[in-house]
Design an enzyme around this catalytic site. Structure first.
Site, short mmCIF file in Angstrom:
data_model
loop_
_atom_site.label_atom_id
_atom_site.label_comp_id
_atom_site.label_asym_id
_atom_site.label_seq_id
_atom_site.Cartn_x
_atom_site.Cartn_y
_atom_site.Cartn_z
N TYR A 142 0.73 -1.01 -0.04
CA TYR A 142 -0.30 0.24 0.11
C TYR A 142 0.82 1.31 -0.57
O TYR A 142 0.64 2.15 -0.25
CB TYR A 142 -1.06 -0.38 1.70
N LYS A 189 4.70 -14.96 3.04
CA LYS A 189 4.77 -16.06 1.68
C LYS A 189 5.90 -15.83 1.11
O LYS A 189 6.43 -15.80 0.82
CB LYS A 189 4.70 -15.39 0.37
N ASP A 221 -1.95 -18.37 3.03
CA ASP A 221 -2.80 -18.82 2.20
C ASP A 221 -3.23 -20.10 3.05
O ASP A 221 -4.65 -20.69 2.93
CB ASP A 221 -2.56 -19.79 1.01
N ASP A 245 -4.75 -6.66 6.01
CA ASP A 245 -6.43 -6.59 5.93
C ASP A 245 -7.68 -7.82 4.88
O ASP A 245 -8.56 -7.67 5.32
CB ASP A 245 -6.07 -5.46 4.36
N ASP A 249 -11.34 -9.47 7.60
CA ASP A 249 -12.28 -9.19 6.67
C ASP A 249 -12.57 -10.60 6.92
O ASP A 249 -13.40 -11.17 6.99
CB ASP A 249 -11.76 -8.89 5.74
#
Length: 367
Positions: A142, A189, A221, A245, A249
Site C-alpha cells: 500500500y 509468504k 494461504d 487487511d 476481513d
C-alpha cells in the site's frame, strides 16, 4: 474533572451515523465517570474532497495531531470510486495513518455467544476463539513505490519492507500476546517473496526477546484456511499490510458481521486512530439501519489505549454484549427476527450501561 480532546471524523456513507452513535456512548461514559470529553468534528475522505478538494485537509490533520484520540467513521462511495482519479477518499485515511505515525493496527475479533446460532460455522469450531489481528499499517504494497498505468500497458506496486518497520509491529504483537495466551502466529509468504523472508527473519529476532511467548510461522494461504477451520488455535495473528487487511476481513465470519469489528491504529505514543473495520456502505447511508456496534467497540478501544480508562472500556464492552442478547440490527438478525435501527441499538447499549444485567440465554444458540 479530567479533560480529554477527541477528534471526530465522520467521513462518508454510514460514517456519520455510527460515529454519532458512538459519541452518545462516550458521553454517557463521561457522565458516569465524571470526565470531560471535548469533541472536535472535521472532514475526511469523500466529504473532504467535495468541501476542500483534498481527502485530508491540513486543518483536519492538525486537529488530529493535537487531540488525545481520533474516532473515524468510514471513507469512500460511488461518487468518488473512479480508480484512475488522482484524488480518492482512501488516500485521506492512508495519509492520516502515515502522518500520525500509526504503524500497528489492532483488530480484535469479538465472538459473541449470543450470535453463534447466526454464524455459518459449527459451534464447535467457534468454541474457545479469542483472536487478535495485529496488522502492519504503513508499509508493504500500500505504500511501496508504484507505477500507475498511463500510456504504457503496465503498472506495478512494490512490496517493500525494511527491518525497522517489521521489528516495531512485531514488538507490538509479542507485547499483546504476553497479556493473552502467549502465542504469536506470524503470517507471510516466505516460500515465494524475498520481502517475506526478511519479515520472517526479523520476527524471529524479536521473538528471542520474548522467551515466554511461543512463535509459529504460517503461510498466508494455509492460514486463511485455518481461520475458518480451526480458529481457536490462533491467539495473536501478526501480518503485513495487505495480508492483515484481507485476513482480518475473512475473520469477520467468526463474529458474524463486519458491523461488529472494531480497530485501533497505534504508534509510539498514546495517540490512536479508532475506526470500525467495515466500509462506508453507501447503500445504507441515511436510512438509520447501520450497525453501530463496531464503532462503539472502537470507542471502547479508544478509552483503553489512548485515555487509559480500562474499567470504562470494559463497561462498554459488557454493555454491547448484553444488548446483543436481545437486540439486533439487520446484519445480525435471524430469519424472521425483528431488526432494529442504529439509534435503537445505541439506546439498548446505553440501557445496559446504566442498568447492567446478566445476559439471558437464547434458545437454539451455541454457548
Amino acid at each position: 474533572m479530567k479533560t480529554y480532546r477527541i477528534a471526530l471524523l465522520p467521513g462518508d456513507g454510514i460514517g456519520p451515523e455510527v460515529v454519532g452513535g458512538a459519541r452518545r456512548v462516550l458521553e454517557a461514559v463521561a457522565d458516569r465517570a465524571d470526565l470531560d470529553f471535548r469533541y472536535e468534528v472535521a472532514a475526511v475522505g469523500g466529504a473532504a474532497i467535495d468541501a476542500y478538494g483534498s481527502p485530508l485537509p491540513a486543518p483536519t490533520l492538525e486537529l488530529c495531531r493535537f487531540c488525545d484520540a481520533v474516532l473515524l467513521g468510514a471513507v469512500g462511495g460511488p461518487q468518488w470510486s473512479d480508480p484512475s482519479a488522482s484524488v480518492r477518499p482512501e488516500q485521506g485515511l492512508l495519509s492520516l495513518r502515515r502522518e500520525l505515525g500509526l504503524f500497528a493496527n489492532l483488530r480484535p475479533i469479538p465472538v459473541f455467544p449470543e450470535l453463534q446460532g447466526l454464524i455459518p460455522l459449527r459451534p464447535e469450531v467457534l468454541a474457545g476463539v479469542d483472536l487478535l489481528v495485529v496488522r502492519e499499517l504503513t508499509g508493504g504494497l500500500y505504500f511501496g513505490p508504484r507505477k500507475e498505468q498511463g500510456a504504457d500497458s503496465d503498472a506495478w506496486d512494490t512490496l517493500l519492507y525494511c527491518e525497522a518497520e517489521v521489528e516495531r509491529v512485531a514488538r507490538v504483537a509479542f507485547t499483546a500476546a504476553r497479556g493473552r495466551r502467549r502465542r504469536v502466529t506470524s503470517v507471510d509468504k516466505a516460500n515465494v517473496l524475498a520481502s517475506m523472508r526478511l519479515w520472517r527473519r526479523v520476527v524471529e529476532r524479536v521473538a528471542s526477546e520474548f522467551p515466554d511467548v511461543e512463535l509459529e510461522h504460517r503461510l498466508v494461504d494455509s492460514c486463511a484456511m485455518d481461520l475458518v477451520r480451526q480458529p481457536a488455535g490462533i491467539d495473536v495473528l501478526l501480518a503485513g499490510n495487505l495480508f492483515g487487511d484481507i485476513l482480518s476481513d475473512l475473520a469477520a465470519v467468526l463474529a458474524g458481521s463486519l458491523g461488529l469489528l472494531p480497530s485501533a491504529s497505534l504508534g509510539e505514543g498514546s495517540l490512536g486512530l479508532y475506526e470500525p473495520v467495515h466500509g462506508s456502505a453507501p447503500d445504507l447511508a441515511e436510512l438509520g439501519v447501520a450497525n453501530p456496534v463496531a464503532a462503539v467497540l472502537s470507542s471502547a478501544m479508544l478509552l483503553r489505549h489512548s485515555l487509559d480508562l480500562d474499567d470504562e472500556a470494559r463497561d462498554v464492552e459488557i454493555a454491547v454484549s448484553a444488548a446483543l442478547a436481545t437486540h439486533r440490527t439487520a446484519d445480525v438478525a435471524a430469519a424472521g427476527e425483528t431488526a432494529i435501527g442504529t439509534s435503537e441499538m445505541i439506546d439498548a447499549i446505553l440501557h445496559q450501561l446504566d442498568h447492567p444485567a446478566p445476559i439471558p440465554s437464547r434458545a437454539g444458540q451455541g454457548k
